[in-house]
Design an enzyme around this catalytic site. Structure first.
Site, short mmCIF file in Angstrom:
data_model
loop_
_atom_site.label_atom_id
_atom_site.label_comp_id
_atom_site.label_asym_id
_atom_site.label_seq_id
_atom_site.Cartn_x
_atom_site.Cartn_y
_atom_site.Cartn_z
N GLY A 67 0.83 -1.21 0.00
CA GLY A 67 0.00 0.00 0.00
C GLY A 67 0.86 1.26 0.00
N GLY A 112 4.72 -6.90 5.24
CA GLY A 112 4.44 -8.01 4.32
C GLY A 112 5.55 -8.12 3.28
CB THR A 116 3.65 0.49 7.20
OG1 THR A 116 2.29 0.22 7.57
CG2 THR A 116 4.49 0.32 8.46
CG ASP A 128 -0.87 -0.62 8.82
OD1 ASP A 128 -1.69 0.31 8.70
OD2 ASP A 128 -0.82 -1.59 8.03
CG MET A 146 -7.04 2.66 7.09
SD MET A 146 -6.10 2.95 5.57
CE MET A 146 -7.40 2.72 4.36
N GLY A 147 -4.91 0.64 10.11
CA GLY A 147 -3.86 0.11 11.00
C GLY A 147 -3.78 -1.40 11.04
N GLY A 174 -7.27 14.23 21.80
CA GLY A 174 -8.01 14.21 23.07
C GLY A 174 -9.29 13.41 22.91
CD GLU A 232 -7.92 -1.33 9.03
OE1 GLU A 232 -8.78 -1.08 8.19
OE2 GLU A 232 -6.70 -1.45 8.75
CD GLN A 268 -7.10 6.50 8.54
OE1 GLN A 268 -6.75 6.07 9.62
NE2 GLN A 268 -8.02 5.91 7.80
O1 F6P Z 1 -1.35 -1.52 5.44
C1 F6P Z 1 -1.78 -0.23 5.10
C2 F6P Z 1 -3.28 -0.15 5.00
O2 F6P Z 1 -3.62 1.20 4.73
C3 F6P Z 1 -4.03 -0.67 6.21
O3 F6P Z 1 -4.00 0.23 7.30
C4 F6P Z 1 -5.39 -0.92 5.62
O4 F6P Z 1 -6.10 -1.91 6.33
C5 F6P Z 1 -5.06 -1.41 4.24
O5 F6P Z 1 -3.76 -0.95 3.94
C6 F6P Z 1 -6.03 -0.95 3.19
O6 F6P Z 1 -5.70 -1.58 2.00
P1 F6P Z 1 -6.34 -1.19 0.61
O7 F6P Z 1 -5.63 0.02 0.10
O8 F6P Z 1 -6.06 -2.37 -0.24
O9 F6P Z 1 -7.79 -0.91 0.82
#
Ligand code: F6P
Length: 359
Positions: free
Chosen positions: A11, A116, A139, A141, A183-184, A199, A233, A268
């Site tokens: 990503g 990954g 990343t 995440d 996300m994360g 906050g 998430e 994000q």
């Molecule tokens: O790993 C990065 C990330 O943005 C995650 O936080 C999220 O779950 C995922 O990739 C979203 O993937 P995609 O762009 O395939 O929807």
């Protein structure tokens, strides 16, 4: 003189272009040749491999702050480690990658990827035999072991913070709550950091069990009648399915708490790269170039105790929580999560933020 290739995989996130530009600048100053591989492993699967030659026109300094990757990150259904595994073509895929890398006559490849991609690079290391493999962790995440920072995380926290700052204004006007999903993946760092920044009234992350009744009580006894419940998430609620923010929102509604959900989604990943991420990108690019000059291979750049240095990919892989990759049979990935002694957890509790059942 060295000939190096740069590739982004997985990503996208903010800061990729800064790394690419800094690598290009530093490498050309050393008299090295630089090529960019387009679409990651997808580009390497074509004959000839799809590449781009950089120059100051194609890689202007003012564009380096932009999110996304100038090199792209591969199409959804292209042949990659995941689709190759699915169709039983892993050997063919690996051979093709190796052939392309040899055809390109590279001395070194810089792979900018998430946990990954880095895990896959280590698990399939024979692809890179004979050339130097230097990885740079990126990343939003923040789930990569052995580095305190990853490219893109700071900008993502900033994006999420700005998004929630705006929501807070409408929340206040209407005396209501927003359940906002971050996300994360399985890692709560993004939610935790942004939650502290804004906050938040509560932050729910996958690493810490939470109790809906405690959450409801916490919101009802909060000093305000509005605010933000930040939900990572990766959380789950026994007996419930669907999106985590929707699940929590329904529970709050049932308890008489007026709320709305909000999903910042891919915003994000696409903020103008913050200064902190640009500095990190410059440090990691510089560290990667030194590693190449020193003939290092199978290494990753990392920030530890404020110092930027290389660590071996083996160290990285062995350090995290090694789990089966759900998408690729036989392949494991190395993840790092919010640890129970993360100082932000205590800070959150001390500041009256519900973070789950930490005791
Ligand atoms: O790993 C990065 C990330 O943005 C995650 O936080 C999220 O779950 C995922 O990739 C979203 O993937 P995609 O762009 O395939 O929807």
């Amino acid at each position: 003189m060295k000939r190096i290739g740069i590739m982004t995989t997985g990503g996208d996130c903010s800061g990729l272009n800064t790394v690419i530009q800094r690598l290009y600048r530093g490498a050309t100053l050393r008299g090295w040749q630089v090529i960019g591989i387009l679409d990651g492993t997808d580009g390497l699967c074509e004959t000839p491999p799809r590449i781009i030659k950089f120059n100051d026109e194609t890689l202007p300094i003012e564009a380096a702050r932009l999110a996304g990757s100038f090199l792209h990150s591969g199409r959804a259904h292209a042949l990659n480690f995941e689709t190759a595994a699915k169709f039983g073509k892993v050997d063919k895929f690996n051979k093709q990658l190796r052939k392309s890398l040899l055809d390109l006559k590279l001395d070194a490849i810089v792979l900018i990827g998430g946990n990954g991609s880095l895990s896959l690079a280590w698990c399939n290391k024979e692809i890179y035999a004979g050339l130097q493999l230097v990885c740079i962790p990126k990343t939003i995440d923040m789930d990569i072991p052995l580095t305190d920072k990853t490219i893109g995380f700071n900008t993502a926290v900033q994006q999420l913070t700005s998004f929630c700052d705006q929501l807070m204004l409408t929340a206040r006007s209407h005396h209501r709550w927003f359940v906002t999903q971050t996300m994360g993946r399985d890692c709560g760092q993004l939610a935790l950091n942004a939650g502290i920044a804004i906050g938040a009234t509560a932050i729910l992350i996958p690493e810490i069990k939470f109790d809906v009744n405690s959450l409801v009580q916490h919101i009802k006894s909060a000093p305000t009648d509005y605010g933000i419940i930040l939900v990572s998430e990766g959380i789950s609620l026994r007996g419930h399915s669907g999106r985590p923010a929707d699940m929590i929102s329904r529970k709050l509604t049932a308890a008489g708490i007026v709320n709305r959900t909000a999903y910042p989604e891919h915003t994000q990943r696409v903020g103008d790269t913050t200064a902190a991420d640009r500095i990190l990108a410059a440090r990691m690019a510089d560290c990667a170039l030194h590693a190449i000059a020193n003939n290092e291979t199978y290494v990753m750049t990392a920030i530890k105790d404020c110092e930027c240095k290389t660590i071996s990919l083996k160290q990285f892989f062995d350090a995290g929580e090694v789990t089966q990759d759900p998408h690729i049979p036989g392949v494991k990935t190395s993840d790092s999560y919010v640890s129970p002694d993360d100082p932000l957890l205590n800070i959150a509790t001390d500041l009256g933020i519900y973070i789950g059942e930490t005791k």
